[in-house]
Structures are given as structure tokens and as C-alpha cells.
Design a protein around this motif. Sequence first.
Motif, PDB file in Angstrom:
ATOM      1  N   PHE A  97       0.825  -1.205   0.000  1.00 52.73           N
ATOM      2  CA  PHE A  97       0.000   0.000   0.000  1.00 52.73           C
ATOM      3  C   PHE A  97       0.864   1.261   0.000  1.00 52.73           C
ATOM      4  O   PHE A  97       0.401   2.333  -0.372  1.00 52.73           O
ATOM      5  CB  PHE A  97      -0.937   0.025   1.217  1.00 52.73           C
ATOM      6  CG  PHE A  97      -2.071  -0.943   1.103  1.00 52.73           C
ATOM      7  CD1 PHE A  97      -2.995  -0.836   0.077  1.00 52.73           C
ATOM      8  CD2 PHE A  97      -2.225  -1.969   2.016  1.00 52.73           C
ATOM      9  CE1 PHE A  97      -4.051  -1.724  -0.030  1.00 52.73           C
ATOM     10  CE2 PHE A  97      -3.273  -2.866   1.921  1.00 52.73           C
ATOM     11  CZ  PHE A  97      -4.192  -2.749   0.898  1.00 52.73           C
ATOM     12  N   ILE A  98       2.079   1.124   0.484  1.00 52.46           N
ATOM     13  CA  ILE A  98       3.078   2.177   0.350  1.00 52.46           C
ATOM     14  C   ILE A  98       4.318   1.522  -0.267  1.00 52.46           C
ATOM     15  O   ILE A  98       4.434   0.297  -0.247  1.00 52.46           O
ATOM     16  CB  ILE A  98       3.411   2.858   1.702  1.00 52.46           C
ATOM     17  CG1 ILE A  98       3.927   1.833   2.725  1.00 52.46           C
ATOM     18  CG2 ILE A  98       2.205   3.606   2.242  1.00 52.46           C
ATOM     19  CD1 ILE A  98       4.351   2.453   4.048  1.00 52.46           C
TER      20      ILE A  98
ATOM     21  N   GLN B  43      -1.427  -0.675  -7.003  1.00 48.48           N
ATOM     22  CA  GLN B  43      -0.264  -1.429  -6.557  1.00 48.48           C
ATOM     23  C   GLN B  43      -0.632  -2.870  -6.189  1.00 48.48           C
ATOM     24  O   GLN B  43       0.128  -3.805  -6.460  1.00 48.48           O
ATOM     25  CB  GLN B  43       0.385  -0.737  -5.353  1.00 48.48           C
ATOM     26  CG  GLN B  43       1.103   0.546  -5.691  1.00 48.48           C
ATOM     27  CD  GLN B  43       2.263   0.327  -6.646  1.00 48.48           C
ATOM     28  OE1 GLN B  43       3.142  -0.498  -6.407  1.00 48.48           O
ATOM     29  NE2 GLN B  43       2.259   1.056  -7.759  1.00 48.48           N
ATOM     30  N   LYS B  44      -1.799  -3.048  -5.574  1.00 48.54           N
ATOM     31  CA  LYS B  44      -2.249  -4.401  -5.215  1.00 48.54           C
ATOM     32  C   LYS B  44      -2.502  -5.235  -6.464  1.00 48.54           C
ATOM     33  O   LYS B  44      -2.213  -6.431  -6.499  1.00 48.54           O
ATOM     34  CB  LYS B  44      -3.512  -4.335  -4.358  1.00 48.54           C
ATOM     35  CG  LYS B  44      -3.297  -3.774  -2.964  1.00 48.54           C
ATOM     36  CD  LYS B  44      -2.321  -4.604  -2.155  1.00 48.54           C
ATOM     37  CE  LYS B  44      -2.848  -5.981  -1.825  1.00 48.54           C
ATOM     38  NZ  LYS B  44      -1.886  -6.754  -0.998  1.00 48.54           N
ATOM     39  N   ARG B  45      -3.061  -4.613  -7.514  1.00 40.39           N
ATOM     40  CA  ARG B  45      -3.326  -5.366  -8.742  1.00 40.39           C
ATOM     41  C   ARG B  45      -2.014  -5.733  -9.436  1.00 40.39           C
ATOM     42  O   ARG B  45      -1.879  -6.826  -9.993  1.00 40.39           O
ATOM     43  CB  ARG B  45      -4.204  -4.541  -9.690  1.00 40.39           C
ATOM     44  CG  ARG B  45      -5.518  -4.030  -9.098  1.00 40.39           C
ATOM     45  CD  ARG B  45      -6.532  -5.113  -8.761  1.00 40.39           C
ATOM     46  NE  ARG B  45      -6.273  -5.906  -7.601  1.00 40.39           N
ATOM     47  CZ  ARG B  45      -6.529  -5.516  -6.333  1.00 40.39           C
ATOM     48  NH1 ARG B  45      -7.003  -4.340  -6.070  1.00 40.39           N
ATOM     49  NH2 ARG B  45      -6.318  -6.362  -5.335  1.00 40.39           N
ATOM     50  N   LEU B  46      -1.012  -4.824  -9.391  1.00 46.41           N
ATOM     51  CA  LEU B  46       0.303  -5.140  -9.955  1.00 46.41           C
ATOM     52  C   LEU B  46       0.950  -6.301  -9.204  1.00 46.41           C
ATOM     53  O   LEU B  46       1.569  -7.182  -9.803  1.00 46.41           O
ATOM     54  CB  LEU B  46       1.215  -3.912  -9.887  1.00 46.41           C
ATOM     55  CG  LEU B  46       0.977  -2.814 -10.919  1.00 46.41           C
ATOM     56  CD1 LEU B  46       1.855  -1.603 -10.615  1.00 46.41           C
ATOM     57  CD2 LEU B  46       1.258  -3.325 -12.328  1.00 46.41           C
ATOM     58  N   GLU B  47       0.770  -6.299  -7.877  1.00 50.47           N
ATOM     59  CA  GLU B  47       1.326  -7.391  -7.069  1.00 50.47           C
ATOM     60  C   GLU B  47       0.689  -8.725  -7.455  1.00 50.47           C
ATOM     61  O   GLU B  47       1.375  -9.751  -7.566  1.00 50.47           O
ATOM     62  CB  GLU B  47       1.079  -7.104  -5.588  1.00 50.47           C
ATOM     63  CG  GLU B  47       1.669  -8.163  -4.663  1.00 50.47           C
ATOM     64  CD  GLU B  47       1.231  -7.985  -3.216  1.00 50.47           C
ATOM     65  OE1 GLU B  47       1.881  -8.574  -2.341  1.00 50.47           O
ATOM     66  OE2 GLU B  47       0.233  -7.290  -2.967  1.00 50.47           O
ATOM     67  N   GLU B  48      -0.632  -8.725  -7.685  1.00 50.78           N
ATOM     68  CA  GLU B  48      -1.322  -9.952  -8.084  1.00 50.78           C
ATOM     69  C   GLU B  48      -0.802 -10.454  -9.436  1.00 50.78           C
ATOM     70  O   GLU B  48      -0.610 -11.659  -9.631  1.00 50.78           O
ATOM     71  CB  GLU B  48      -2.829  -9.685  -8.163  1.00 50.78           C
ATOM     72  CG  GLU B  48      -3.482  -9.506  -6.780  1.00 50.78           C
ATOM     73  CD  GLU B  48      -4.920  -9.054  -6.894  1.00 50.78           C
ATOM     74  OE1 GLU B  48      -5.413  -8.865  -8.034  1.00 50.78           O
ATOM     75  OE2 GLU B  48      -5.559  -8.889  -5.848  1.00 50.78           O
ATOM     76  N   LYS B  49      -0.563  -9.527 -10.371  1.00 50.45           N
ATOM     77  CA  LYS B  49      -0.045  -9.923 -11.688  1.00 50.45           C
ATOM     78  C   LYS B  49       1.347 -10.528 -11.564  1.00 50.45           C
ATOM     79  O   LYS B  49       1.666 -11.517 -12.235  1.00 50.45           O
ATOM     80  CB  LYS B  49      -0.010  -8.705 -12.622  1.00 50.45           C
ATOM     81  CG  LYS B  49      -1.386  -8.256 -13.100  1.00 50.45           C
ATOM     82  CD  LYS B  49      -1.269  -7.037 -14.011  1.00 50.45           C
ATOM     83  CE  LYS B  49      -2.649  -6.575 -14.461  1.00 50.45           C
ATOM     84  NZ  LYS B  49      -2.563  -5.352 -15.313  1.00 50.45           N
ATOM     85  N   ARG B  50       2.178  -9.924 -10.703  1.00 48.85           N
ATOM     86  CA  ARG B  50       3.540 -10.444 -10.500  1.00 48.85           C
ATOM     87  C   ARG B  50       3.496 -11.860  -9.937  1.00 48.85           C
ATOM     88  O   ARG B  50       4.280 -12.727 -10.336  1.00 48.85           O
ATOM     89  CB  ARG B  50       4.321  -9.525  -9.558  1.00 48.85           C
ATOM     90  CG  ARG B  50       4.700  -8.180 -10.157  1.00 48.85           C
ATOM     91  CD  ARG B  50       5.693  -7.454  -9.253  1.00 48.85           C
ATOM     92  NE  ARG B  50       5.814  -6.058  -9.615  1.00 48.85           N
ATOM     93  CZ  ARG B  50       5.225  -5.062  -8.945  1.00 48.85           C
ATOM     94  NH1 ARG B  50       4.489  -5.320  -7.881  1.00 48.85           N
ATOM     95  NH2 ARG B  50       5.388  -3.816  -9.342  1.00 48.85           N
TER      96      ARG B  50
END
Length: 523
Positions: free
Chosen positions: A383-384, A506-513
Motif C-alpha cells: 500500500f506504500i 499497486q495491489k493489482r500489480l502485485e497480483e499480476k507479478r
Amino acid sequence: MANNLTLKDKISTVFKQMFTIKSADELISASKHSELKKTLNAFDLIILGIGAVVGTGIFTIIGIAAQGGDGGVAAGPSLTISMVIAAIACVFSALCYSEFASMIPVAGSAYTYTYATMGEFMAWMVGWILMLEYAIGNITVASAWTGYFMQLLKGFEHVLPNWLVNPPIWLINDYRTSLAICSKEGLNPHDVMPYLFGVIPVSINVPAIAIVLILTLLLVKGVKESTKVATIMVGVNLFIIMSFIIVGSFYVKPENWTPFAPNGFEGIFMGAFIIFFAYIGFDAISTAAEETKNPQRDLPIGILGTLFLCTVLYVSAALVLTGMVNYQAIDIQAPIASAMRFVGHNKLAGLISVGALAGLTSVLLVYQLGTTRILYAISRDRFIPKGLRRVHRHNRTPYVLTWLSAIVVILGSLVMDLKISAELCNFGTFLSFIIVCAAVMILRKTEPDKPRAFKVPCVPLFPILGIVMSGGLMLYSMTSLKTSSIWFVAWLVGGVLIYAFYGYGQKRLEEKRKKFYLREKDN
């Protein structure tokens, strides 16, 4: 396929993602990779708890609540009832914190517990609210520390140079306080304060900044080292408080307890709201979960033990104070020390200033510890920025976040209205307590068979009582504290905007990674 989704489907997907929870097992699994060092036991936790709770209440807030302060409603001797109400409001929440802490021993406190029950959006908002409780609360305490430090220096008036004992007001206050002092004493601010470009008043609370920097260096060094210092501070603090209670009890005049409740229920409830600020530190214990050796056993002991011991000390000190001095004559700046001077114990009054400094120092230490551990958990969830979570190679402490929280406190001490910052801190605490109580009931439904080393008795009654008492005090106080209520709503809106424009993406990018990593691993 995704491009063919209707607007309704897209909105439904967003809402589903916003309220995606992290199970208790996921949270615990993530914490097992923590770089933080496990060094704390139950005694350490109680020391941290007492260090966070006792100093502010007895040495500063107790006077404001009893006497009323500027335009406030005085509780008078009924402050003892206010304290019991505040303690009861806390105990139901403390029980809920204890269940969660024993079940999910992960850094982040209420932020982590909310993620396990209400999903990522609510978790972020609780984390954002907790910044009010710790970072903003630290600004208030740092300014109070300066007040007692200057009182201590004045005791050496004939030994120390005058420039140190009586420095310019702009070097020991924030600019709002400096302007208020000028107004009260009929001074022209331009004569006693420097101005940038002839327009912007300059006022820097140097002692507050100095103590924040010193404690930051200590926290970067290590949590065990910080606890050792806190133990010394708490020992001095408790010795001074017990001395005041024992010696002061011989000067109690029962007639000072009449009228017992000069402003009736309004005074009692406003007293409970004000004194609540002094209780909030007990939940800081749960932020150190990942640094506790046996969290399932020790965290509940630390939380509940702190609340019980501090309530006994608060009620005893309030009874003695209001019995020694008529509530209208209580000094709101240094209530305990001035009461001792009032009965002729000048030497003990001087020692009380030392105890106050020790108590407030321990509060600052634990609040900054809590701030960094919550930010650590928030950063782990992206989140940060993740880079902020960097841990010191040798000390194994989140040194970047520790310095960041120190900078926030220092900048805030330059510009924030101290009264409003204390009220904002209370609002944040009330709301986080309400959410934790609700989260316990949710998790009892969603994961009833999950092992719990500590269980809240009488569910759902006790969590509901926690919600009602915290919510009642919050709503009651918001009706009269208009300015801080508006700022609190603005803070919440700011949290929503940060999530919408940064955290969610950022959370959606983390899920994609994660999906990409798992796909590559399978191949």
C-alpha cells in the motif's frame, strides 16, 4: 475477454477485489519470512504498555480533564468515574485485541486484524486511521515533553546560563502556541519571533525535535535495546507516581471533592473522552507481535496486564490530586508537580518533573515503535512503496520507516494545532477499537474452528459493548468538537483517495507479478 466486460461487471470486479481478505494462515505465513528479531517476553510487553499509557495521562491529560482547560467542560473530582468509564470502554476492546494477537501474531495491530476479516480496502483505511493514533499522537506528547523539560531547567536557574533556562519562545513552541503566548501577554509577534520574508512566522520546538531524533537513533539500534531504556524510564515513572500518591494522600481534604460532579454527566463523559487519549497506548503492544518470543501467550498478558495496572494508578492519582487541590485551581500544564508545590513539597515537585520527563519519553518511544511496525506491515502489502520496508542488516530494524516516522513528527510539531491533534488521535483510536470488536465477531463466524490461545468471553455481548461504548463516546464528543470532527472526516477522505489512486493499482500489480511467477515456476 476483459475488454468485453460491461460497466456493471467491472464495478463488481473492483468491489470484489477491494474486499478480498487475507486469511489468518496467509498472514502468519508472510510473517515467518519477517526480518525482525524476536526478543520480547511478557514482562517486556507490559513495560512497553505501561510506558505508552501512564506518562501522558497522569502528568498532562489528568489536569485538562479535571479542570476543563480552555473553554472545556470540567469533570472535577468525578474524573475518577470518567477514568473507570474510559477503562471499561477499553477493556472490551482489549479483550478483542488479545484474541486477535494470540491468533494472528503479526505486526500491524488492527490493520492486520481487519485484513483478515474485512478485506484490503478496510485494512488500508484502518492503517491510515492508526497513523492518527500514533504519529499524530506523538506530536502532542513531544510538545508536552518540552513543557516539562523547560520546567526542569528552571529548577537550575541559578546554575545554568539564562539563555538556556529562559530561551526565546520561538525556540520552544510551535508557531501557533508562540502566537497564542504573544496574544495572551500583549506582545507584538514581530518583536519576539523571526519572520521569513516578513510574512511567515518561524517557531521551532527544538527540545521536542531533539528528543524525537535521540529516540529514533535508539529504535534504529534495536527493539531490545529500546525496551531496556523503556524499563528504566518506567521504573523512574512508577516510583515518582507512587511517591505522589502516598505523600499526597496525607494532604487530601474531603471538602475538595465537593461538588463531586460540577458539570454532571456532561463533565463525566467529556472527562472520559479526554482521558481516553491516555489509555490508547495499550494496543501498541500488539504492533510488536513479530518481535515477541511467545506471542500466543505473552501478548494477551501484556495487553490486559497493562490496562489493569494503569487503571489502578490513574484512579489513585486522580483521587489524590482532586483531594489535594480544588479542581478549579489545578494547573493544567503540570498538575501533579504544582499540587505538590501547593502543599509545600517543592523538592518532591522537582522530582515529579523528572518522573514526567521519564514517563513522556517512554510514551514517545512506544508510539514511534508502533508507528513503524504498522507502516512495516502496510509496506509489506504494497500500500506504500516496498522500498520503505528496508531492514537494517545488522540491527534488523526497519530503519527507513523509523526515520520517516520521525520526520513526520518533527514536521507536524512545527505546524499542527496540539489540541486538535490530540482530539484527532482519540477519534482514530475510537474507530480502530470499533472495527477490531466487529472483526472478532466476523472471524468467529467465518473461522469458528481456528485455534485461539485466548478467547473473548461472552461473544457477541462483549464485542458489542465495546462497539457501543467506543462509538457512544466518539459520537458524543463529535457533537461539541466541530473543528477536529471536520479534520477527521478530511483525513478519512484523504485515505480513500490514496487507496483509489495508488494502493488499489499497486495491489493489482502485485497480483499480476504473483501470477507470472507461479506460471514461470510451473513451466
